[in-house]
Design a protein around this motif. Structure first.
Motif, PDB file in Angstrom:
ATOM      1  N   ALA A   9       0.845  -1.206   0.000  1.00 46.41           N
ATOM      2  CA  ALA A   9       0.000   0.000   0.000  1.00 46.41           C
ATOM      3  C   ALA A   9       0.874   1.249   0.000  1.00 46.41           C
ATOM      4  O   ALA A   9       0.611   2.217  -0.722  1.00 46.41           O
ATOM      5  N   ARG A  10       1.935   1.228   0.798  1.00 47.16           N
ATOM      6  CA  ARG A  10       2.814   2.412   0.865  1.00 47.16           C
ATOM      7  C   ARG A  10       3.643   2.544  -0.409  1.00 47.16           C
ATOM      8  O   ARG A  10       3.764   3.623  -0.972  1.00 47.16           O
ATOM      9  N   LEU A  11       4.175   1.415  -0.812  1.00 48.22           N
ATOM     10  CA  LEU A  11       5.042   1.424  -1.997  1.00 48.22           C
ATOM     11  C   LEU A  11       4.292   1.963  -3.222  1.00 48.22           C
ATOM     12  O   LEU A  11       4.816   2.777  -3.984  1.00 48.22           O
ATOM     13  N   ALA A  65       4.915   2.065  12.327  1.00 48.65           N
ATOM     14  CA  ALA A  65       5.758   3.272  12.309  1.00 48.65           C
ATOM     15  C   ALA A  65       7.026   2.906  11.520  1.00 48.65           C
ATOM     16  O   ALA A  65       7.917   2.252  12.045  1.00 48.65           O
ATOM     17  N   PRO A  66       7.085   3.261  10.247  1.00 55.29           N
ATOM     18  CA  PRO A  66       8.153   2.719   9.387  1.00 55.29           C
ATOM     19  C   PRO A  66       9.526   3.345   9.652  1.00 55.29           C
ATOM     20  O   PRO A  66       9.613   4.501  10.026  1.00 55.29           O
ATOM     21  N   ALA A  67      10.549   2.517   9.438  1.00 58.93           N
ATOM     22  CA  ALA A  67      11.928   3.002   9.556  1.00 58.93           C
ATOM     23  C   ALA A  67      12.465   3.180   8.136  1.00 58.93           C
ATOM     24  O   ALA A  67      13.282   2.389   7.647  1.00 58.93           O
ATOM     25  N   CYS A  68      11.995   4.203   7.444  1.00 55.65           N
ATOM     26  CA  CYS A  68      12.297   4.362   6.021  1.00 55.65           C
ATOM     27  C   CYS A  68      13.798   4.512   5.760  1.00 55.65           C
ATOM     28  O   CYS A  68      14.280   4.129   4.691  1.00 55.65           O
ATOM     29  N   GLY A  69      14.517   5.035   6.739  1.00 56.10           N
ATOM     30  CA  GLY A  69      15.957   5.215   6.559  1.00 56.10           C
ATOM     31  C   GLY A  69      16.691   3.903   6.355  1.00 56.10           C
ATOM     32  O   GLY A  69      17.779   3.869   5.789  1.00 56.10           O
ATOM     33  N   SER A  70      16.104   2.793   6.815  1.00 57.97           N
ATOM     34  CA  SER A  70      16.765   1.488   6.663  1.00 57.97           C
ATOM     35  C   SER A  70      16.114   0.648   5.567  1.00 57.97           C
ATOM     36  O   SER A  70      16.374  -0.545   5.484  1.00 57.97           O
ATOM     37  N   CYS A  71      15.256   1.257   4.768  1.00 58.00           N
ATOM     38  CA  CYS A  71      14.454   0.452   3.834  1.00 58.00           C
ATOM     39  C   CYS A  71      15.113   0.337   2.462  1.00 58.00           C
ATOM     40  O   CYS A  71      15.485   1.354   1.859  1.00 58.00           O
ATOM     41  N   PRO A  72      15.208  -0.864   1.927  1.00 57.31           N
ATOM     42  CA  PRO A  72      15.814  -1.041   0.608  1.00 57.31           C
ATOM     43  C   PRO A  72      14.928  -0.483  -0.519  1.00 57.31           C
ATOM     44  O   PRO A  72      15.405  -0.329  -1.644  1.00 57.31           O
ATOM     45  N   LEU A  73      13.648  -0.213  -0.218  1.00 55.25           N
ATOM     46  CA  LEU A  73      12.731   0.244  -1.276  1.00 55.25           C
ATOM     47  C   LEU A  73      12.504   1.757  -1.232  1.00 55.25           C
ATOM     48  O   LEU A  73      11.634   2.279  -1.929  1.00 55.25           O
ATOM     49  N   VAL A  74      13.284   2.443  -0.415  1.00 55.22           N
ATOM     50  CA  VAL A  74      12.983   3.850  -0.148  1.00 55.22           C
ATOM     51  C   VAL A  74      12.949   4.710  -1.414  1.00 55.22           C
ATOM     52  O   VAL A  74      12.111   5.617  -1.531  1.00 55.22           O
ATOM     53  N   GLU A  75      13.779   4.392  -2.373  1.00 56.44           N
ATOM     54  CA  GLU A  75      13.842   5.274  -3.552  1.00 56.44           C
ATOM     55  C   GLU A  75      12.609   5.179  -4.448  1.00 56.44           C
ATOM     56  O   GLU A  75      12.277   6.118  -5.157  1.00 56.44           O
ATOM     57  N   GLY A  76      11.912   4.021  -4.386  1.00 53.97           N
ATOM     58  CA  GLY A  76      10.741   3.883  -5.256  1.00 53.97           C
ATOM     59  C   GLY A  76       9.426   3.932  -4.486  1.00 53.97           C
ATOM     60  O   GLY A  76       8.382   3.595  -5.050  1.00 53.97           O
ATOM     61  N   CYS A  77       9.472   4.324  -3.227  1.00 57.15           N
ATOM     62  CA  CYS A  77       8.267   4.214  -2.389  1.00 57.15           C
ATOM     63  C   CYS A  77       7.363   5.440  -2.544  1.00 57.15           C
ATOM     64  O   CYS A  77       7.743   6.567  -2.178  1.00 57.15           O
ATOM     65  N   GLY A  78       6.146   5.194  -3.053  1.00 57.61           N
ATOM     66  CA  GLY A  78       5.205   6.283  -3.303  1.00 57.61           C
ATOM     67  C   GLY A  78       4.831   7.050  -2.048  1.00 57.61           C
ATOM     68  O   GLY A  78       4.826   8.282  -2.045  1.00 57.61           O
ATOM     69  N   ARG A 129       3.550  10.600   2.992  1.00 56.78           N
ATOM     70  CA  ARG A 129       2.261  10.142   3.542  1.00 56.78           C
ATOM     71  C   ARG A 129       2.367   8.764   4.211  1.00 56.78           C
ATOM     72  O   ARG A 129       1.380   8.038   4.291  1.00 56.78           O
ATOM     73  N   THR A 130       3.553   8.420   4.684  1.00 58.98           N
ATOM     74  CA  THR A 130       3.701   7.076   5.282  1.00 58.98           C
ATOM     75  C   THR A 130       2.841   6.907   6.532  1.00 58.98           C
ATOM     76  O   THR A 130       2.429   5.799   6.857  1.00 58.98           O
ATOM     77  N   ALA A 131       2.538   8.000   7.225  1.00 65.61           N
ATOM     78  CA  ALA A 131       1.758   7.882   8.466  1.00 65.61           C
ATOM     79  C   ALA A 131       0.285   7.600   8.195  1.00 65.61           C
ATOM     80  O   ALA A 131      -0.409   7.091   9.065  1.00 65.61           O
ATOM     81  N   VAL A 144      10.880  -3.480   9.176  1.00 69.39           N
ATOM     82  CA  VAL A 144      11.241  -2.125   8.715  1.00 69.39           C
ATOM     83  C   VAL A 144       9.992  -1.295   8.397  1.00 69.39           C
ATOM     84  O   VAL A 144       9.781  -0.215   8.942  1.00 69.39           O
ATOM     85  N   CYS A 145       9.155  -1.819   7.530  1.00 65.49           N
ATOM     86  CA  CYS A 145       7.947  -1.083   7.157  1.00 65.49           C
ATOM     87  C   CYS A 145       6.825  -1.459   8.125  1.00 65.49           C
ATOM     88  O   CYS A 145       5.756  -1.921   7.756  1.00 65.49           O
ATOM     89  N   ALA A 146       7.134  -1.276   9.404  1.00 60.67           N
ATOM     90  CA  ALA A 146       6.169  -1.553  10.477  1.00 60.67           C
ATOM     91  C   ALA A 146       5.132  -0.428  10.487  1.00 60.67           C
ATOM     92  O   ALA A 146       5.259   0.522   9.730  1.00 60.67           O
TER      93      ALA A 146
HETATM   94  S1  SF4 Z   1      10.239   3.554   2.336  1.00 56.05           S
HETATM   95 FE1  SF4 Z   1       8.157   2.911   1.982  1.00 56.05          FE
HETATM   96  S2  SF4 Z   1       8.243   0.683   1.990  1.00 56.05           S
HETATM   97 FE2  SF4 Z   1      10.132   1.418   2.909  1.00 56.05          FE
HETATM   98  S3  SF4 Z   1       9.714   1.500   5.123  1.00 56.05           S
HETATM   99 FE3  SF4 Z   1       9.249   3.515   4.299  1.00 56.05          FE
HETATM  100  S4  SF4 Z   1       7.065   3.413   3.867  1.00 56.05           S
HETATM  101 FE4  SF4 Z   1       7.755   1.313   4.057  1.00 56.05          FE
END
Ligand code: SF4
Length: 370
Positions: free
Chosen positions: A151-153, A198-211, A217-219, A194-196
């Motif tokens: 949903a976030r991605l 409350a997401p830890a986006c700084g450690s996320c491998p998908l951060v560059e493509g995450c909508g 609007r991750t919250a 990671v994408c709990a």
């Molecule tokens: S970057 Fe996107 S997919 Fe990654 S943790 Fe944050 S909200 Fe989740």
């Protein structure tokens, strides 16, 4: 806007999972091959429904020691199976697991996803999870964690479960490209660690493509469903002993509590606390009521204020329908739900005489055949 291809968008997940995956006892080392023990995957998937990984690990290990194969589980009796599940909750899962083991022991593992989904208790999610993780079938398994990540991605508005069909179709080519077991577990792992919520986006491998991240609007994605207010009740949970026997409800054949033995639980509003309890004030007890501090038992849809009691009588009475006197020595081997285990454990600790107690005669009357 159409979603970008899954195999491209999710490509960073595969190396991330190889590098950071948790070492869990049901996980295979080789993510390319079918799992050497599909039964371990099935057990873990059922245990992990509604239950945290840290809680599941010791149960999983004990279970696999106790029932190492579907045949061992199929041959076990219901009380033994429920006893091994005791404390995990949602006991239907244990019964489904045993029923699935019965099928696998007699007919072998199904050869396709449809066959897996036909095993008792395996809905579309569990069948897809076992199919992909155990057998490397490219079947998209979407649990709550995976829905949240996707949903976030993909910046999906509203409940992502409403797009389940679209998401499965979108995900399938990525499973084939990156390995069904690897990608399924990677997606679940990312949602769990990671994408709990409350997401830890700084450690996320998908951060560059995450909508959702790019839109800030991750919250708010996905929206959190409002839970109905749990219904509150108050009860006396009663351990009654007489002539070396304890009074218990025999397990129901069906329903949420099927397979579990239970203490009598009496509505505290119908049987209120009244005055000082003493041996003289009750029908025929050899000792006064004993109590321990109560607690609040929280279920999905209700909260119970539990007041645990113990009462020893000189003689058994004819118990009401559904109740039976069980030898006290059998108590430790009977499967009990969490609330009832807690009273069983309290019996080994000193209680205290109650100042404000329910009328013992009324307790006995309520639990007897009369
Ligand atoms: S970057 Fe996107 S997919 Fe990654 S943790 Fe944050 S909200 Fe989740």
């Amino acid at each position: 806007m159409p979603w970008p291809p899954a195999s491209t968008l999710l490509a960073p997940l595969a190396p991330w999972f190889e590098a950071s995956r948790r070492d869990l006892p049901w996980r295979a080392g080789d993510l390319e091959a079918p799992h050497p023990d599909p039964y371990a995957v099935l057990v873990s998937e059922l245990m992990l429904q509604q239950t945290q990984v840290a809680t599941v690990i010791p149960y999983f290990k004990r279970w696999m020691d106790r029932f190492p194969t579907p045949q061992d589980l199929a041959e076990a009796d219901e009380d033994t199976v429920h006893k091994a599940w005791e404390g995990l909750g949602y006991y239907r899962r244990a019964r489904f697991l045993k029923a699935a083991a019965n099928c696998i022991a007699s007919e072998g593992w199904p050869g396709d996803l449809e066959g897996l989904a036909g095993l008792p208790g395996l809905g579309p999610y569990t069948a897809a999870a076992v199919g992909s993780i155990a057998f490397q079938w490219p079947a998209p398994a979407l649990d709550g964690n995976a829905f949240r990540v996707l949903a976030r991605l993909l910046l999906i508005e509203g409940d992502p479960k409403a797009r389940a069909g679209d998401l499965r179709a979108w995900l399938a080519p990525a499973l084939a490209a990156h390995g069904p077991s690897r990608l399924t577990q990677a997606l679940m792992e990312l949602g769990a660690t990671v994408c709990a919520p409350a997401p830890a986006c700084g450690s996320c491998p998908l951060v560059e493509g995450c909508g959702a991240r790019l839109a800030g609007r991750t919250a708010e994605i996905p929206p959190v469903a409002k839970r109905p207010t749990p219904k509150a009740s108050a009860l006396w949970l009663v351990a009654m002993e007489a002539e070396g026997h304890m009074l218990l409800h025999a397990p129901a054949a069906r329903g949420l509590l099927a397979g579990l033995w239970r203490w009598p639980a009496l509505d505290a509003e119908t049987i209120p606390a009244a005055g000082v309890a003493s041996a003289a004030s009750v029908a025929s007890p050899a000792a006064p009521l004993v109590a321990w501090p109560g607690w609040t038992q929280i279920y999905t849809h209700r909260r119970e204020a539990v007041s645990p009691l113990y009462l020893r009588l000189e003689a058994r009475f004819e118990a009401a329908e559904g109740l039976c006197w069980v030898p006290a020595g059998d108590l430790s081997r009977l499967p009990l739900g969490k609330r009832d285990q807690r009273l069983r454990d309290l019996l080994a600790t000193p209680g205290q005489a109650l100042l404000e107690a329910p009328d013992s005669a009324l307790l006995i009357q309520t639990l007897s055949m009369a």
